[in-house]
Every structure is written in C-alpha cells, then in structure tokens.
Design a protein around this motif. Structure first.
Motif, PDB file in Angstrom:
ATOM      1  N   VAL A  59       0.847  -1.195   0.000  1.00 57.73           N
ATOM      2  CA  VAL A  59       0.000   0.000   0.000  1.00 57.73           C
ATOM      3  C   VAL A  59       0.881   1.243   0.000  1.00 57.73           C
ATOM      4  O   VAL A  59       1.755   1.392   0.852  1.00 57.73           O
ATOM      5  CB  VAL A  59      -0.934   0.030   1.224  1.00 57.73           C
ATOM      6  CG1 VAL A  59      -1.843   1.245   1.169  1.00 57.73           C
ATOM      7  CG2 VAL A  59      -1.750  -1.255   1.309  1.00 57.73           C
ATOM      8  N   SER A  60       0.623   2.139  -0.941  1.00 59.74           N
ATOM      9  CA  SER A  60       1.339   3.409  -1.042  1.00 59.74           C
ATOM     10  C   SER A  60       0.412   4.550  -0.649  1.00 59.74           C
ATOM     11  O   SER A  60      -0.653   4.726  -1.248  1.00 59.74           O
ATOM     12  CB  SER A  60       1.831   3.610  -2.481  1.00 59.74           C
ATOM     13  OG  SER A  60       2.277   4.932  -2.680  1.00 59.74           O
ATOM     14  N   PHE A  61       0.832   5.325   0.370  1.00 63.12           N
ATOM     15  CA  PHE A  61       0.142   6.567   0.737  1.00 63.12           C
ATOM     16  C   PHE A  61       0.942   7.739   0.166  1.00 63.12           C
ATOM     17  O   PHE A  61       2.120   7.901   0.499  1.00 63.12           O
ATOM     18  CB  PHE A  61       0.091   6.739   2.257  1.00 63.12           C
ATOM     19  CG  PHE A  61      -0.873   5.854   2.984  1.00 63.12           C
ATOM     20  CD1 PHE A  61      -2.134   6.315   3.358  1.00 63.12           C
ATOM     21  CD2 PHE A  61      -0.517   4.563   3.338  1.00 63.12           C
ATOM     22  CE1 PHE A  61      -3.007   5.517   4.064  1.00 63.12           C
ATOM     23  CE2 PHE A  61      -1.393   3.746   4.052  1.00 63.12           C
ATOM     24  CZ  PHE A  61      -2.645   4.228   4.411  1.00 63.12           C
ATOM     25  N   HIS A  62       0.315   8.547  -0.667  1.00 59.59           N
ATOM     26  CA  HIS A  62       0.952   9.702  -1.330  1.00 59.59           C
ATOM     27  C   HIS A  62       2.419   9.409  -1.652  1.00 59.59           C
ATOM     28  O   HIS A  62       3.335  10.141  -1.297  1.00 59.59           O
ATOM     29  CB  HIS A  62       0.788  11.009  -0.539  1.00 59.59           C
ATOM     30  CG  HIS A  62       0.987  10.924   0.952  1.00 59.59           C
ATOM     31  ND1 HIS A  62       2.221  10.944   1.544  1.00 59.59           N
ATOM     32  CD2 HIS A  62       0.090  10.835   1.965  1.00 59.59           C
ATOM     33  CE1 HIS A  62       2.086  10.882   2.848  1.00 59.59           C
ATOM     34  NE2 HIS A  62       0.796  10.815   3.133  1.00 59.59           N
ATOM     35  N   GLY A  63       2.609   8.301  -2.366  1.00 59.62           N
ATOM     36  CA  GLY A  63       3.957   7.840  -2.671  1.00 59.62           C
ATOM     37  C   GLY A  63       4.503   8.351  -3.989  1.00 59.62           C
ATOM     38  O   GLY A  63       3.806   8.954  -4.804  1.00 59.62           O
ATOM     39  N   VAL A  64       5.788   8.087  -4.180  1.00 59.93           N
ATOM     40  CA  VAL A  64       6.474   8.331  -5.443  1.00 59.93           C
ATOM     41  C   VAL A  64       6.399   7.038  -6.255  1.00 59.93           C
ATOM     42  O   VAL A  64       6.476   5.950  -5.693  1.00 59.93           O
ATOM     43  CB  VAL A  64       7.934   8.750  -5.187  1.00 59.93           C
ATOM     44  CG1 VAL A  64       8.652   9.079  -6.479  1.00 59.93           C
ATOM     45  CG2 VAL A  64       7.989   9.935  -4.234  1.00 59.93           C
ATOM     46  N   TYR A  65       6.274   7.153  -7.573  1.00 60.25           N
ATOM     47  CA  TYR A  65       6.019   5.967  -8.391  1.00 60.25           C
ATOM     48  C   TYR A  65       7.193   5.520  -9.248  1.00 60.25           C
ATOM     49  O   TYR A  65       7.106   4.500  -9.913  1.00 60.25           O
ATOM     50  CB  TYR A  65       4.857   6.238  -9.353  1.00 60.25           C
ATOM     51  CG  TYR A  65       3.544   6.626  -8.724  1.00 60.25           C
ATOM     52  CD1 TYR A  65       3.209   6.237  -7.428  1.00 60.25           C
ATOM     53  CD2 TYR A  65       2.632   7.388  -9.442  1.00 60.25           C
ATOM     54  CE1 TYR A  65       2.002   6.608  -6.871  1.00 60.25           C
ATOM     55  CE2 TYR A  65       1.411   7.755  -8.892  1.00 60.25           C
ATOM     56  CZ  TYR A  65       1.103   7.362  -7.605  1.00 60.25           C
ATOM     57  OH  TYR A  65      -0.096   7.722  -7.067  1.00 60.25           O
ATOM     58  N   ALA A  66       8.259   6.261  -9.297  1.00 58.55           N
ATOM     59  CA  ALA A  66       9.310   6.068 -10.296  1.00 58.55           C
ATOM     60  C   ALA A  66       9.640   4.591 -10.513  1.00 58.55           C
ATOM     61  O   ALA A  66       9.954   3.868  -9.563  1.00 58.55           O
ATOM     62  CB  ALA A  66      10.570   6.795  -9.852  1.00 58.55           C
ATOM     63  N   PRO A  67       9.566   4.097 -11.769  1.00 59.09           N
ATOM     64  CA  PRO A  67       9.929   2.707 -12.044  1.00 59.09           C
ATOM     65  C   PRO A  67      11.361   2.416 -11.612  1.00 59.09           C
ATOM     66  O   PRO A  67      12.207   3.317 -11.544  1.00 59.09           O
ATOM     67  CB  PRO A  67       9.768   2.602 -13.570  1.00 59.09           C
ATOM     68  CG  PRO A  67       8.827   3.693 -13.940  1.00 59.09           C
ATOM     69  CD  PRO A  67       9.113   4.814 -12.975  1.00 59.09           C
ATOM     70  N   THR A  68      11.635   1.150 -11.324  1.00 57.48           N
ATOM     71  CA  THR A  68      12.944   0.775 -10.772  1.00 57.48           C
ATOM     72  C   THR A  68      14.051   0.750 -11.812  1.00 57.48           C
ATOM     73  O   THR A  68      15.213   0.909 -11.467  1.00 57.48           O
ATOM     74  CB  THR A  68      12.876  -0.620 -10.124  1.00 57.48           C
ATOM     75  OG1 THR A  68      12.604  -1.593 -11.137  1.00 57.48           O
ATOM     76  CG2 THR A  68      11.820  -0.675  -9.040  1.00 57.48           C
ATOM     77  N   GLY A  69      13.712   0.500 -13.074  1.00 57.31           N
ATOM     78  CA  GLY A  69      14.743   0.277 -14.075  1.00 57.31           C
ATOM     79  C   GLY A  69      15.344  -1.115 -14.019  1.00 57.31           C
ATOM     80  O   GLY A  69      16.234  -1.454 -14.803  1.00 57.31           O
ATOM     81  N   LEU A  70      14.834  -1.949 -13.105  1.00 60.09           N
ATOM     82  CA  LEU A  70      15.308  -3.332 -12.976  1.00 60.09           C
ATOM     83  C   LEU A  70      14.464  -4.250 -13.862  1.00 60.09           C
ATOM     84  O   LEU A  70      13.407  -3.869 -14.336  1.00 60.09           O
ATOM     85  CB  LEU A  70      15.207  -3.773 -11.520  1.00 60.09           C
ATOM     86  CG  LEU A  70      15.971  -2.918 -10.502  1.00 60.09           C
ATOM     87  CD1 LEU A  70      15.652  -3.371  -9.078  1.00 60.09           C
ATOM     88  CD2 LEU A  70      17.467  -2.985 -10.762  1.00 60.09           C
ATOM     89  N   PRO A  71      14.942  -5.478 -14.115  1.00 59.24           N
ATOM     90  CA  PRO A  71      14.132  -6.420 -14.897  1.00 59.24           C
ATOM     91  C   PRO A  71      12.737  -6.576 -14.298  1.00 59.24           C
ATOM     92  O   PRO A  71      12.578  -6.677 -13.079  1.00 59.24           O
ATOM     93  CB  PRO A  71      14.932  -7.720 -14.820  1.00 59.24           C
ATOM     94  CG  PRO A  71      16.344  -7.275 -14.616  1.00 59.24           C
ATOM     95  CD  PRO A  71      16.254  -6.050 -13.757  1.00 59.24           C
ATOM     96  N   THR A  72      11.728  -6.577 -15.148  1.00 58.07           N
ATOM     97  CA  THR A  72      10.349  -6.661 -14.698  1.00 58.07           C
ATOM     98  C   THR A  72      10.036  -8.043 -14.154  1.00 58.07           C
ATOM     99  O   THR A  72      10.393  -9.054 -14.745  1.00 58.07           O
ATOM    100  CB  THR A  72       9.392  -6.330 -15.848  1.00 58.07           C
ATOM    101  OG1 THR A  72       9.689  -5.011 -16.323  1.00 58.07           O
ATOM    102  CG2 THR A  72       7.945  -6.380 -15.397  1.00 58.07           C
TER     103      THR A  72
END
Length: 233
Positions: A137-150
């Motif tokens: 669960v994310s509360f007012h979080g940042v979403y930036a993708p990891t750049g790691l293998p999916t």
C-alpha cells in the motif's frame, strides 16, 4: 512494543515492533518511512495497527542512528537510494526477512505500507515479485519505475493518491496503472480530488509547494487500508 535491530549484510538497522495482544503468530504489516527516516510517527502507525490485531513493524531504510529532519530537505538521505534501486530492494527485503524470522509473525500473512518515499518502498517490494508479500500500500507515494528487470507482481496493490500531488501528477498515476496491469497485479488506485502531497501528515501546511494535510483524505485512506488488510491478510 520495542525497538528492534536487524541487519542488511553488515549494516545495522533499527526498526520498531508493536505486537497485538493474544497468542501469535500474528499477521504483520511493515511500515516504510518518508524521506526523513524512521520516526515516532511510524511507531504510532505500528501501535495503531497492533490495536487492530496486526503486528506493526516500522522498518528502517537509512540505518541505525541515521535520521533526517521532518521540516527540512532530506534529499541527501533519500537520493542515494533512489539512485540505487537494486540496493534499496535488497534493504527492504532484509526487513521482510527479519519479519519472517520472528516467531511471533505469521510468515504467510505479511504486507507492507509506506508514506511518500515509503510509498515507493512499498511499491518496490511488490515489484520485486517476492511471494511472501501479500499486499503493498502506497500513501501519497512516489512511483518512479525501478529500471530493474520486470517481475510478475504477486502482491495485491493499493495506491492512495492525492490528485493534485505535484510529485505524482495524474500522468504518473495513469502510467503506474499501466505498469501494474502489465505485471499482472491485482491493483486499486484511489485518487482523492483537491488533495495534495502528504495528506496524512497533520503538520503538512505548504499548499504553495503542493503539500497539505487533508482530514477527509486521511480518514478515507485509512478506511481503505483497513478494508484492504482485512481482505488481504
């Protein structure tokens, strides 16, 4: 209710455990902190969860004794972890390992929640594909993708978001939905209208900077979490 040391390789981390009354093992909810580091606010969430019947584990990303200033810029603490998402993932999974190793915890019923930077941490644990995590669960979080293998996301995911949050604008929220869909996640996004960043923090009062507490969004998001945990754990 106690401070609790655990390790990521040789780095000592210090979190906080709050256990519910009664015989265990108990379902456990990890709480990931904002960019200022593990704090009494996170411990308070752990206590609140314990009163609901969950073990609350306020985890530590930065390391024992490394804490920021809630009223200042903590980019020097958060920045290195944003630049090393593989290292961040390892550190977060060290907290999962610590929870699983605790005999008071039911290792089959573990979730993670997080606030701001901690919201990103919760999402990154889900993105890891670790099957031990049943919900994130994310509360007012940042979403930036990891750049790691999916990886396939096996955890259920709940995102609680202020629509007017400048740190995660609407396009980023839509992109996250596409990412979660592509990973096969069971996901929900609750977007609160006329709501900015840090809407759960009563001290947040900088609307010009996009940061503002909202009593309505705070209450609604906690109810959404309550329903989610009842379903997931």
């Amino acid at each position: 209710m106690t401070l609790f040391s655990y390790f990521d390789d040789i780095d000592e981390l210090e979190g906080f455990f709050a256990l519910p009354q009664g015989e265990g093992p108990h379902p456990c909810v990890l709480i990931a902190h904002n960019w200022a580091g593990q704090s009494e606010a996170d411990n308070g969430v752990a206590r609140k969860l314990a009163a609901m019947g969950y073990a609350g584990f306020a985890i530590d990303v930065y390391g024992k004794g490394t804490r920021g200033d809630p009223m200042a810029d903590n980019g020097h603490l958060m920045g290195p972890w944003m630049a090393d998402r593989a290292g961040l993932q390892r550190r977060l999974l060290a907290a999962v390992d610590a929870a699983v190793a605790n005999p008071a915890i039911d290792s089959n019923r573990i979730a993670i929640i997080g606030y701001c930077f901690g919201g990103l941490c919760a999402l990154d644990v889900a993105r890891s594909g670790d099957a031990r995590i049943k919900g994130a669960v994310s509360f007012h979080g940042v979403y930036a993708p990891t750049g790691l293998p999916t990886q396939p996301i096996t955890a259920k995911v709940l995102v609680l978001h202020g629509w007017d949050d400048p740190m995660t604008p609407p396009d980023a929220t839509v992109a996250l939905g596409h990412e979660l869909n592509a990973a096969g996640a069971d996901w929900q996004i609750h977007a609160y209208g006329h709501t900015m960043h840090a809407f759960t923090a009563p001290q947040a009062a900088n609307p010009a900077g996009g940061i503002q507490y909202s009593a309505d969004a705070d209450r609604r998001s906690w109810q959404a979490l309550t329903n989610f945990l009842a379903e997931t754990l």
